[in-house]
Scaffold this active site. Structure first.
Site, PDB file in Angstrom:
ATOM      1  N   GLU A 155       0.874  -1.183   0.000  1.00 22.30           N
ATOM      2  CA  GLU A 155       0.000   0.000   0.000  1.00 22.30           C
ATOM      3  C   GLU A 155       0.902   1.222   0.000  1.00 22.30           C
ATOM      4  O   GLU A 155       1.751   1.371   0.887  1.00 22.30           O
ATOM      5  CB  GLU A 155      -0.928  -0.030   1.222  1.00 22.30           C
ATOM      6  CG  GLU A 155      -1.939  -1.162   1.153  1.00 22.30           C
ATOM      7  CD  GLU A 155      -2.733  -1.174  -0.141  1.00 22.30           C
ATOM      8  OE1 GLU A 155      -3.197  -0.109  -0.583  1.00 22.30           O
ATOM      9  OE2 GLU A 155      -2.874  -2.261  -0.745  1.00 22.30           O
TER      10      GLU A 155
ATOM     11  N   CYS B 221      -1.472   9.330   3.832  1.00 19.14           N
ATOM     12  CA  CYS B 221      -1.554   8.900   2.437  1.00 19.14           C
ATOM     13  C   CYS B 221      -2.865   9.383   1.834  1.00 19.14           C
ATOM     14  O   CYS B 221      -2.976   9.594   0.639  1.00 19.14           O
ATOM     15  CB  CYS B 221      -1.444   7.386   2.350  1.00 19.14           C
ATOM     16  SG  CYS B 221      -2.651   6.568   3.388  1.00 19.14           S
TER      17      CYS B 221
HETATM   18  P1  NAP Z   1       9.028   4.627   3.319  1.00 17.32           P
HETATM   19  O1  NAP Z   1      10.178   5.521   3.309  1.00 17.32           O
HETATM   20  O2  NAP Z   1       8.690   3.877   2.085  1.00 17.32           O
HETATM   21  O3  NAP Z   1       9.246   3.611   4.536  1.00 17.32           O
HETATM   22  C1  NAP Z   1       8.269   2.650   4.877  1.00 17.32           C
HETATM   23  C2  NAP Z   1       8.943   1.495   5.561  1.00 17.32           C
HETATM   24  O4  NAP Z   1       9.789   0.829   4.631  1.00 17.32           O
HETATM   25  C3  NAP Z   1       9.820   1.895   6.734  1.00 17.32           C
HETATM   26  O5  NAP Z   1       9.671   0.949   7.750  1.00 17.32           O
HETATM   27  C4  NAP Z   1      11.202   1.835   6.122  1.00 17.32           C
HETATM   28  O6  NAP Z   1      12.231   1.612   7.062  1.00 17.32           O
HETATM   29  C5  NAP Z   1      11.065   0.634   5.220  1.00 17.32           C
HETATM   30  N1  NAP Z   1      12.077   0.512   4.176  1.00 17.32           N
HETATM   31  C6  NAP Z   1      12.881   1.468   3.651  1.00 17.32           C
HETATM   32  N2  NAP Z   1      13.665   0.926   2.685  1.00 17.32           N
HETATM   33  C7  NAP Z   1      13.357  -0.380   2.607  1.00 17.32           C
HETATM   34  C8  NAP Z   1      13.803  -1.461   1.805  1.00 17.32           C
HETATM   35  N3  NAP Z   1      14.744  -1.327   0.875  1.00 17.32           N
HETATM   36  N4  NAP Z   1      13.264  -2.671   1.998  1.00 17.32           N
HETATM   37  C9  NAP Z   1      12.297  -2.853   2.914  1.00 17.32           C
HETATM   38  N5  NAP Z   1      11.831  -1.871   3.703  1.00 17.32           N
HETATM   39  C10 NAP Z   1      12.342  -0.649   3.554  1.00 17.32           C
HETATM   40  O7  NAP Z   1       7.685   5.413   3.733  1.00 17.32           O
HETATM   41  P2  NAP Z   1       7.461   6.358   4.984  1.00 17.32           P
HETATM   42  O8  NAP Z   1       8.178   7.638   4.773  1.00 17.32           O
HETATM   43  O9  NAP Z   1       7.705   5.593   6.241  1.00 17.32           O
HETATM   44  O10 NAP Z   1       5.891   6.582   4.916  1.00 17.32           O
HETATM   45  C11 NAP Z   1       5.293   7.546   4.102  1.00 17.32           C
HETATM   46  C12 NAP Z   1       4.737   6.908   2.835  1.00 17.32           C
HETATM   47  O11 NAP Z   1       3.808   5.891   3.205  1.00 17.32           O
HETATM   48  C13 NAP Z   1       3.952   7.893   1.990  1.00 17.32           C
HETATM   49  O12 NAP Z   1       4.262   7.668   0.632  1.00 17.32           O
HETATM   50  C14 NAP Z   1       2.501   7.528   2.282  1.00 17.32           C
HETATM   51  O13 NAP Z   1       1.598   7.881   1.259  1.00 17.32           O
HETATM   52  C15 NAP Z   1       2.612   6.051   2.443  1.00 17.32           C
HETATM   53  N6  NAP Z   1       1.483   5.501   3.193  1.00 17.32           N
HETATM   54  C16 NAP Z   1       0.546   4.766   2.517  1.00 17.32           C
HETATM   55  C17 NAP Z   1      -0.561   4.259   3.173  1.00 17.32           C
HETATM   56  C18 NAP Z   1      -1.590   3.468   2.432  1.00 17.32           C
HETATM   57  O14 NAP Z   1      -2.414   2.809   3.077  1.00 17.32           O
HETATM   58  N7  NAP Z   1      -1.597   3.488   1.112  1.00 17.32           N
HETATM   59  C19 NAP Z   1      -0.710   4.490   4.541  1.00 17.32           C
HETATM   60  C20 NAP Z   1       0.250   5.237   5.211  1.00 17.32           C
HETATM   61  C21 NAP Z   1       1.355   5.736   4.521  1.00 17.32           C
HETATM   62  P3  NAP Z   1      13.219   2.807   7.521  1.00 17.32           P
HETATM   63  O15 NAP Z   1      12.357   3.748   8.284  1.00 17.32           O
HETATM   64  O16 NAP Z   1      14.216   2.116   8.355  1.00 17.32           O
HETATM   65  O17 NAP Z   1      13.770   3.402   6.259  1.00 17.32           O
END
Ligand code: NAP
Length: 526
Positions: A296, A330
Site C-alpha cells: 500500500e 496517504c
Molecule cells: P518509506 O520511506 O517507504 O518507509 C516505509 C517502511 O519501509 C519503513 O519501515 C522503512 O524503514 C522501510 N524501508 C525502507 N527501505 C526499505 C527497503 N529497501 N526494503 C524494505 N523496507 C524498507 O515510507 P514512509 O516515509 O515511512 O511513509 C510515508 C509513505 O507511506 C507515503 O508515501 C505515504 O503515502 C505512504 N502511506 C501509505 C498508506 C496506504 O495505506 N496506502 C498508509 C500510510 C502511509 P526505515 O524507516 O528504516 O527506512
C-alpha cells in the site's frame, strides 16, 4: 447480530468502532497530561532487539527523536544487522508449524486480549504517538482507536473464515474448503500511522496463523517496542513474532529476499514498495513459492469542489484533509480542484482559515498542527514549497513556522496546472495545490490525471454528478460531501488503485484472505 465467541459459551458482540476520548472533558484532559508526563519520564530508555523469543544487542544504535523538540531522545534502539535479519526469518520459519496448528479460536482470543490491553493503555499509547510521531492529541487518539479496531475486527473475521464456506456436494463425496496460513510474513509499516498500520498488518498475519517479522520505521521504533509488549501481555508466544528495528536499506532487502519469506505486507512510499515488489518477485535458490506482496503506497488525493456545493462544508473538508497531521497522511488532500464559478470565493475564504491555523509542539492541545516527522522531511517539503511558488500563486503559508521542532506553516498554492510538479508528486506535508476547473467534466478529468488512486472526495448537491463521479472518479476510497481522510475500520475498507498500491482493503471483509490460501478437500464417502 452476535458472533460465536472465541471462548465457547460466551458470545462476542458485533464489531463497533472504538469511541474516541473527548478531550473537551476535564478528566480526559488531566489523564492525558499525566500520560504525557509518565511517557516523558521514560525518554532515553534502551530497547533490545527481540528475535524468536531472545533479546539481542548489537552495539549499533538508533535514536528516535521527538519531532516537536528534536533535542529530546525518545528511545534508544539496538539496530539489527543483515545476519540478525536472516535469523529472524529462520526463527519464524521454525515456529510456523506449531503456530499455524494453534486453533484459530485461541489465536482469536489472544487478539481480543491485545485489543483489551491497548484499550487499558490507550492514553499511554496516545502519549507515545504525540512524543515520537508528532501527533496532536486527537490524531493520536484516532491512531490508537484504529489499532484497537483492527484487532477487534480481524478477530471476528478470523472466526468467520474458520467456519468453512459450503461448496457444491458431488454425489458420494464430502467436499469442503478450508483456509490455511501462508508461512513467514515480513511486516513493514511507515511512521505516519506507527501504531495502527503496524498493528493492523501484524494482527491480520498472526490471527490467520502466520509467524511475523516486524520491521518498524526507523522514525517510530519505540511505539513498535511498546506494541511488542502488548502482544506478549496478550499471550502471543514470543516465537510467533520478532521485532527487528533497523535501517530499511540494511535489513529490508535481506528480509524481502530471504527464500523462507512467504509474504511481505508493506505500507509506505511508492519507491520502496516498487523495490520490494521487484525483489520479492525474483526467485531465490531454495525458494519453493511465489512470494505474495501486499504493498500500500502513496497518494496524490483530490477533492473536487463543484459549483453546486455547500462551499463552507467543502472548505472545512479540504482544510481537515489537507492539514490534519500536517498533511502526512496517504489519504491527505493535496489537490483541491475547484469549479471556476466558485474558485475565487473558495480561495478567499480558505486563505483566511489557513492563516488562522496554530502550529507548534504536538503536546500542546491548542495547536492544530504539530511538526513534520524529521529534518529530511522538513527540507524536502520546504523545497516543494519553493517549487510551488514558481508554479502557482501563494495564498497562505509558504515556509517554516517558529520553534525548535520541524514546524512548517500550512501552505496553499493556487492556479496550479496539471503539468506542475505540485500537481503530480506526493509531497507528504502541509501543502495544498488548488486548480481551477472550467466545469464538472474537467474537474473529474483533473482528479484522475495522476498515477495514484488512493482517496478522493466530491462536494456537490447534484445527485447526477454524484452518480457520475461514483462511476468515473478512479480512487480506492471515494467520499461525497465529507473529507477524504479518516477511513473507519469496517465502514471504509482502505486501499488504493494504480501506484497507490495493491488495493488490499485493510479493515474490510477481503483483507484476511491476503494472509491465507484456500485448500479444497474432497473425500469419497460412498
Ligand atoms: P518509506 O520511506 O517507504 O518507509 C516505509 C517502511 O519501509 C519503513 O519501515 C522503512 O524503514 C522501510 N524501508 C525502507 N527501505 C526499505 C527497503 N529497501 N526494503 C524494505 N523496507 C524498507 O515510507 P514512509 O516515509 O515511512 O511513509 C510515508 C509513505 O507511506 C507515503 O508515501 C505515504 O503515502 C505512504 N502511506 C501509505 C498508506 C496506504 O495505506 N496506502 C498508509 C500510510 C502511509 P526505515 O524507516 O528504516 O527506512
Amino acid at each position: 447480530m452476535a458472533v460465536e465467541a472465541a471462548v465457547p459459551g460466551e458470545s462476542l458482540a458485533a464489531f463497533r468502532n472504538e469511541p474516541y476520548a473527548a478531550f473537551s472533558m476535564a478528566d480526559n484532559r488531566s489523564a492525558m497530561e499525566r500520560a504525557l508526563a509518565e511517557v516523558r519520564a521514560q525518554f532515553g530508555r534502551e530497547y533490545e532487539l527481540s528475535i524468536g523469543g531472545q533479546r539481542f544487542r548489537t552495539g549499533d544504535r538508533l535514536k528516535s527523536l521527538n519531532p516537536s523538540h528534536p533535542a529530546q531522545v525518545v528511545g534508544v534502539h539496538e539496530k539489527a544487522t543483515a545476519d540478525l535479519a536472516n535469523r529472524a526469518v529462520e526463527e519464524a520459519y521454525l515456529f510456523f508449524p506449531e503456530w499455524s496448528r494453534t486453533p484459530a479460536v485461541e489465536r482469536v482470543a489472544m487478539l481480543l486480549r491485545a485489543a483489551s490491553v491497548l484499550r487499558a493503555r490507550k492514553m499511554e499509547f496516545d502519549a507515545w504517538l504525540v512524543h515520537e510521531a508528532g501527533k496532536t492529541w486527537i490524531e493520536a487518539e484516532a491512531d490508537v482507536s484504529e489499532a484497537i479496531d483492527f484487532c477487534e475486527y480481524y478477530a471476528r473475521e478470523m472466526l468467520r473464515l474458520s467456519a468453512p464456506p459450503s461448496l457444491v456436494q458431488l454425489p458420494g463425496e464430502r467436499d469442503e474448503l478450508v483456509y490455511v496460513p501462508l508461512g513467514v510474513g515480513v511486516v513493514i509499516p511507515p511512521w505516519n500511522f506507527p501504531l495502527a498500520i503496524l498493528v493492523g498488518m501484524t494482527a491480520a498475519a498472526l490471527v490467520t496463523g502466520n509467524t511475523v517479522v516486524m520491521k518498524p520505521s526507523s522514525d517510530t521504533p519505540t511505539i513498535a517496542a511498546k506494541f511488542a509488549e502488548v502482544l506478549r501481555e496478550a499471550g502471543f508466544p514470543e516465537r510467533s513474532f520478532s521485532l527487528l528495528v533497523g535501517s530499511g536499506s540494511v535489513v529490508g532487502d535481506v528480509l524481502v529476499q530471504h527464500p523462507k519469506t512467504r509474504f511481505v505486507s508493506f505500507t509506505g512510499s511508492k519507491e520502496v514498495g516498487l523495490r520490494i515488489n521487484e525483489l520479492a518477485a525474483k526467485h531465490q535458490p531454495g525458494q519453493i513459492w511465489i512470494k505474495r506482496v501486499v504493498a500500500e503506497m502513496g497518494g496524490k488525493d483530490a477533492i473536487v469542489v463543484d459549483r453546486e456545493a455547500d462551499l463552507d462544508a467543502a472548505i472545512a473538508g479540504v482544510l481537515a484533509s489537507a492539514f490534519s497531521y500536517q498533511g502526512q497522511k496517504c489519504s491527505a488532500c493535496s489537490r483541491a480542484i475547484v469549479d471556476a464559478a466558485v474558485y475565487d470565493e473558495f480561495l478567499r475564504k480558505l486563505g483566511g482559515k489557513v492563516d488562522a491555523i496554530r502550529v507548534g509542539p504536538a503536546e500542546e492541545p491548542s495547536n492544530y498542527m504539530g511538526p513534520v516527522i524529521n529534518e529530511h522531511a522538513r527540507r524536502s517539503i520546504l523545497r516543494y514549497i519553493e517549487i510551488g511558488k514558481s508554479e502557482g500563486r501563494l495564498i497562505a503559508g509558504g515556509g517554516p513556522a517558529e520553534g525548535d521542532g520541524y514546524f512548517i506553516r500550512p501552505t496553499v498554492i493556487a492556479d496550479v496546472s496539471r503539468d506542475a510538479v505540485l500537481f503530480k508528486e506526493e509531497i507528504f506535508g502541509p501543502v495544498l495545490a488548488v486548480t481551477r476547473a472550467k466545469d464538472f467534466d474537467e474537474a473529474l478529468d483533473l482528479a484522475n490525471a495522476t498515477e495514484y488512486g488512493l482517496t478522493g472526495a466530491v462536494y456537490t448537491k447534484n445527485r447526477d454528478k454524484i452518480r457520475r463521479a461514483a462511476a468515473e472518479f478512479f480512487a480506492g476510497n471515494l467520499y461525497f460531501n465529507r473529507k477524504c481522510t479518516g477511513a473507519m475500520v469496517g465502514a471504509h475498507p482502505f486501499g488504493g488503485f494504480n501506484m497507490s498500491g495493491t488495493d488490499s482493503k485493510a479493515g474490510g471483509p477481503d483483507y484476511l484472505l491476503l494472509f491465507l490460501q484456500a485448500k479444497a478437500i474432497a473425500e469419497k464417502v460412498s
